[in-house]
Design a protein around this motif. Structure first.
Motif, PDB file in Angstrom:
ATOM      1  N   UNK A   1      -0.792  15.728  -2.929  1.00 40.11           N
ATOM      2  CA  UNK A   1      -2.173  15.233  -2.856  1.00 40.11           C
ATOM      3  C   UNK A   1      -3.165  16.197  -3.513  1.00 40.11           C
ATOM      4  N   UNK A   2      -2.691  17.327  -4.030  1.00 37.06           N
ATOM      5  CA  UNK A   2      -3.612  18.317  -4.570  1.00 37.06           C
ATOM      6  C   UNK A   2      -4.311  17.821  -5.825  1.00 37.06           C
ATOM      7  N   UNK A   3      -3.711  16.822  -6.533  1.00 35.09           N
ATOM      8  CA  UNK A   3      -4.323  16.340  -7.760  1.00 35.09           C
ATOM      9  C   UNK A   3      -5.289  15.194  -7.514  1.00 35.09           C
ATOM     10  N   UNK A   4      -5.497  14.814  -6.244  1.00 30.48           N
ATOM     11  CA  UNK A   4      -6.408  13.721  -5.918  1.00 30.48           C
ATOM     12  C   UNK A   4      -7.789  14.273  -5.564  1.00 30.48           C
ATOM     13  N   UNK A   5      -8.810  13.443  -5.782  1.00 28.94           N
ATOM     14  CA  UNK A   5     -10.157  13.833  -5.420  1.00 28.94           C
ATOM     15  C   UNK A   5     -10.379  13.764  -3.918  1.00 28.94           C
ATOM     16  N   UNK A   6     -11.519  14.263  -3.497  1.00 30.83           N
ATOM     17  CA  UNK A   6     -11.843  14.330  -2.067  1.00 30.83           C
ATOM     18  C   UNK A   6     -11.890  12.941  -1.431  1.00 30.83           C
ATOM     19  N   UNK A   7     -12.458  11.962  -2.115  1.00 30.30           N
ATOM     20  CA  UNK A   7     -12.568  10.620  -1.548  1.00 30.30           C
ATOM     21  C   UNK A   7     -11.192   9.977  -1.379  1.00 30.30           C
ATOM     22  N   UNK A   8     -10.305  10.192  -2.338  1.00 26.00           N
ATOM     23  CA  UNK A   8      -8.953   9.635  -2.230  1.00 26.00           C
ATOM     24  C   UNK A   8      -8.232  10.242  -1.037  1.00 26.00           C
ATOM     25  N   UNK A   9      -8.315  11.552  -0.897  1.00 23.76           N
ATOM     26  CA  UNK A   9      -7.649  12.215   0.227  1.00 23.76           C
ATOM     27  C   UNK A   9      -8.229  11.742   1.562  1.00 23.76           C
ATOM     28  N   UNK A  10      -9.549  11.565   1.602  1.00 24.14           N
ATOM     29  CA  UNK A  10     -10.181  11.117   2.841  1.00 24.14           C
ATOM     30  C   UNK A  10      -9.695   9.727   3.232  1.00 24.14           C
ATOM     31  N   UNK A  11      -9.644   8.800   2.276  1.00 24.08           N
ATOM     32  CA  UNK A  11      -9.194   7.438   2.585  1.00 24.08           C
ATOM     33  C   UNK A  11      -7.716   7.409   2.926  1.00 24.08           C
ATOM     34  N   UNK A  12      -6.931   8.304   2.331  1.00 27.15           N
ATOM     35  CA  UNK A  12      -5.499   8.334   2.628  1.00 27.15           C
ATOM     36  C   UNK A  12      -5.235   8.866   4.031  1.00 27.15           C
ATOM     37  N   UNK A  13      -5.847   9.986   4.354  1.00 26.65           N
ATOM     38  CA  UNK A  13      -5.600  10.589   5.660  1.00 26.65           C
ATOM     39  C   UNK A  13      -6.373   9.889   6.786  1.00 26.65           C
ATOM     40  N   UNK A  14      -7.444   9.195   6.429  1.00 31.47           N
ATOM     41  CA  UNK A  14      -8.240   8.475   7.428  1.00 31.47           C
ATOM     42  C   UNK A  14      -8.496   7.045   6.948  1.00 31.47           C
TER      43      UNK A  14
ATOM     44  N   UNK B   1      -9.065  -6.278   7.148  1.00 32.15           N
ATOM     45  CA  UNK B   1      -8.086  -5.278   7.559  1.00 32.15           C
ATOM     46  C   UNK B   1      -6.864  -5.395   6.662  1.00 32.15           C
ATOM     47  N   UNK B   2      -6.023  -4.353   6.699  1.00 30.59           N
ATOM     48  CA  UNK B   2      -4.848  -4.397   5.831  1.00 30.59           C
ATOM     49  C   UNK B   2      -3.642  -3.730   6.480  1.00 30.59           C
ATOM     50  N   UNK B   3      -2.475  -4.198   6.082  1.00 36.27           N
ATOM     51  CA  UNK B   3      -1.198  -3.566   6.387  1.00 36.27           C
ATOM     52  C   UNK B   3      -0.567  -3.235   5.049  1.00 36.27           C
ATOM     53  N   UNK B   4      -0.026  -2.045   4.912  1.00 33.76           N
ATOM     54  CA  UNK B   4       0.447  -1.654   3.586  1.00 33.76           C
ATOM     55  C   UNK B   4       1.537  -0.607   3.642  1.00 33.76           C
ATOM     56  N   UNK B   5       2.281  -0.550   2.569  1.00 34.81           N
ATOM     57  CA  UNK B   5       3.208   0.519   2.272  1.00 34.81           C
ATOM     58  C   UNK B   5       2.836   1.021   0.882  1.00 34.81           C
ATOM     59  N   UNK B   6       2.808   2.314   0.697  1.00 35.56           N
ATOM     60  CA  UNK B   6       2.460   2.794  -0.635  1.00 35.56           C
ATOM     61  C   UNK B   6       2.201   4.281  -0.675  1.00 35.56           C
ATOM     62  N   UNK B   7       1.941   4.771  -1.862  1.00 35.58           N
ATOM     63  CA  UNK B   7       1.629   6.177  -2.062  1.00 35.58           C
ATOM     64  C   UNK B   7       0.173   6.483  -1.780  1.00 35.58           C
ATOM     65  N   UNK B   8      -0.227   7.717  -2.074  1.00 33.30           N
ATOM     66  CA  UNK B   8      -1.568   8.169  -1.729  1.00 33.30           C
ATOM     67  C   UNK B   8      -2.683   7.350  -2.350  1.00 33.30           C
ATOM     68  N   UNK B   9      -2.626   7.118  -3.678  1.00 34.34           N
ATOM     69  CA  UNK B   9      -3.702   6.383  -4.332  1.00 34.34           C
ATOM     70  C   UNK B   9      -3.703   4.919  -3.919  1.00 34.34           C
ATOM     71  N   UNK B  10      -2.519   4.360  -3.621  1.00 31.14           N
ATOM     72  CA  UNK B  10      -2.448   2.952  -3.206  1.00 31.14           C
ATOM     73  C   UNK B  10      -3.096   2.759  -1.840  1.00 31.14           C
ATOM     74  N   UNK B  11      -2.721   3.575  -0.867  1.00 28.36           N
ATOM     75  CA  UNK B  11      -3.291   3.455   0.480  1.00 28.36           C
ATOM     76  C   UNK B  11      -4.801   3.673   0.428  1.00 28.36           C
ATOM     77  N   UNK B  12      -5.230   4.666  -0.341  1.00 27.79           N
ATOM     78  CA  UNK B  12      -6.670   4.929  -0.463  1.00 27.79           C
ATOM     79  C   UNK B  12      -7.382   3.737  -1.095  1.00 27.79           C
ATOM     80  N   UNK B  13      -6.765   3.115  -2.095  1.00 28.00           N
ATOM     81  CA  UNK B  13      -7.372   1.963  -2.758  1.00 28.00           C
ATOM     82  C   UNK B  13      -7.517   0.787  -1.803  1.00 28.00           C
ATOM     83  N   UNK B  14      -6.490   0.543  -0.983  1.00 27.89           N
ATOM     84  CA  UNK B  14      -6.541  -0.571  -0.046  1.00 27.89           C
ATOM     85  C   UNK B  14      -7.616  -0.333   1.011  1.00 27.89           C
TER      86      UNK B  14
END
Length: 261
Positions: free
Chosen positions: A1-14, A56-69
């Motif tokens: 996740x080090x190559x992702x921006x702050x907003x992407x990391x925030x949406x992924x972890x939260x 709302x959403x249910x998903x499987x995916x990587x960091x950018x995918x989960x953040x996008x959803x």
């Protein structure tokens, strides 16, 4: 996740608005378990005003995918169906502070699922997109759950797929020499070795690597090296590897990151 921006990391972890929506009257899906990223987008739309009241959403995916959803749900809540329909992949990426071209699969799937949900609300048919090639995926490592998700049944396991990257941790486990362990595993070991070779480029793409050490009693021991050895996203990738092994062999197997003997 080090190559992702702050907003992407925030949406992924939260992730915002993750989970089932009981009152949904518009549901759209995109991606596939086989492809590695899968999204079910659920909307509650007021039939009179055609305003999206909840998403709302249910998903499987990587960091950018989960953040996008996650970002997608925030973008559409409170909007009219007509406005939401004009939402683009670029709008989703912009809400995350921008994404590189190679990380745009998440916004693309989000846009597909949104179109499908709106079409379902209006009673229109939507052509299914072509299946994606297999890639890194974080589905839960049980055949039963994967089957329930494929059938469209709601509900998440105790270890929610969105949290897989945080929870897949294991202490180094001493192991017998790989050659002896794989020989004892027979055809199972050979099949698992082929799957790992197919997925090795996924690990190498992120600056790491994976090596199969052995297969014993339903457990697959692997060694992570390079960037993957300490990467938060390695948990997602290992979960995807585990799911592919389970689907191929038709029985439960557990991936265990281990130290070399």
């Amino acid at each position: 996740m080090l190559d992702y921006g702050e907003k992407v990391r925030d949406h992924f972890f939260n992730p915002r608005n993750a989970g089932a929506l009981a009152g949904a009257n518009a549901v759209g899906e995109a991606g596939s378990l086989h492809g590695g990223d899968a999204l079910r987008l659920m909307l509650q739309i007021d039939p009179a005003s055609e305003r999206i009241e909840a998403a709302r959403f249910l998903a499987l995916g990587g960091g950018s995918a989960i953040a996008s959803f996650s970002a997608l749900t925030e973008l559409v809540i409170g909007q009219s169906v007509a406005t939401a329909q004009r939402l683009s992949e670029g709008d989703i990426a912009e809400a995350l502070g921008g994404l590189p071209p190679e990380r745009m699969r998440g916004p693309a799937l989000g846009r597909q699922a949104l179109s499908a949900a709106i079409a379902a609300f209006r009673g229109e048919a939507v052509a299914a997109p072509a299946p994606a090639a297999p890639r890194c995926a974080p589905p839960p490592a049980t055949v039963a759950y994967a089957a329930r998700l494929a059938r469209g049944e709601a509900g998440a396991p105790a270890a929610h797929p969105l949290l897989a990257a945080r929870r897949l941790k294991a202490a180094p486990v001493p192991l017998a020499p790989a050659s002896a362990s794989l020989a004892a595993a027979g055809d199972t070991g050979a099949a698992i070795a082929r799957i790992i070779e197919e997925m090795r480029p996924v690990f190498q793409r992120d600056g790491g690597d994976i090596e199969l050490l052995g297969v014993e009693a339903g457990q697959v021991f692997v060694h992570l090296s390079g960037a993957c050895a300490g990467c938060m996203m390695a948990g997602h990738t290992l979960s995807g590897l585990q799911a592919r092994i389970i689907a191929t062999l038709g029985r439960s197997m557990r991936i265990i990151p281990s130290g070399k003997a």
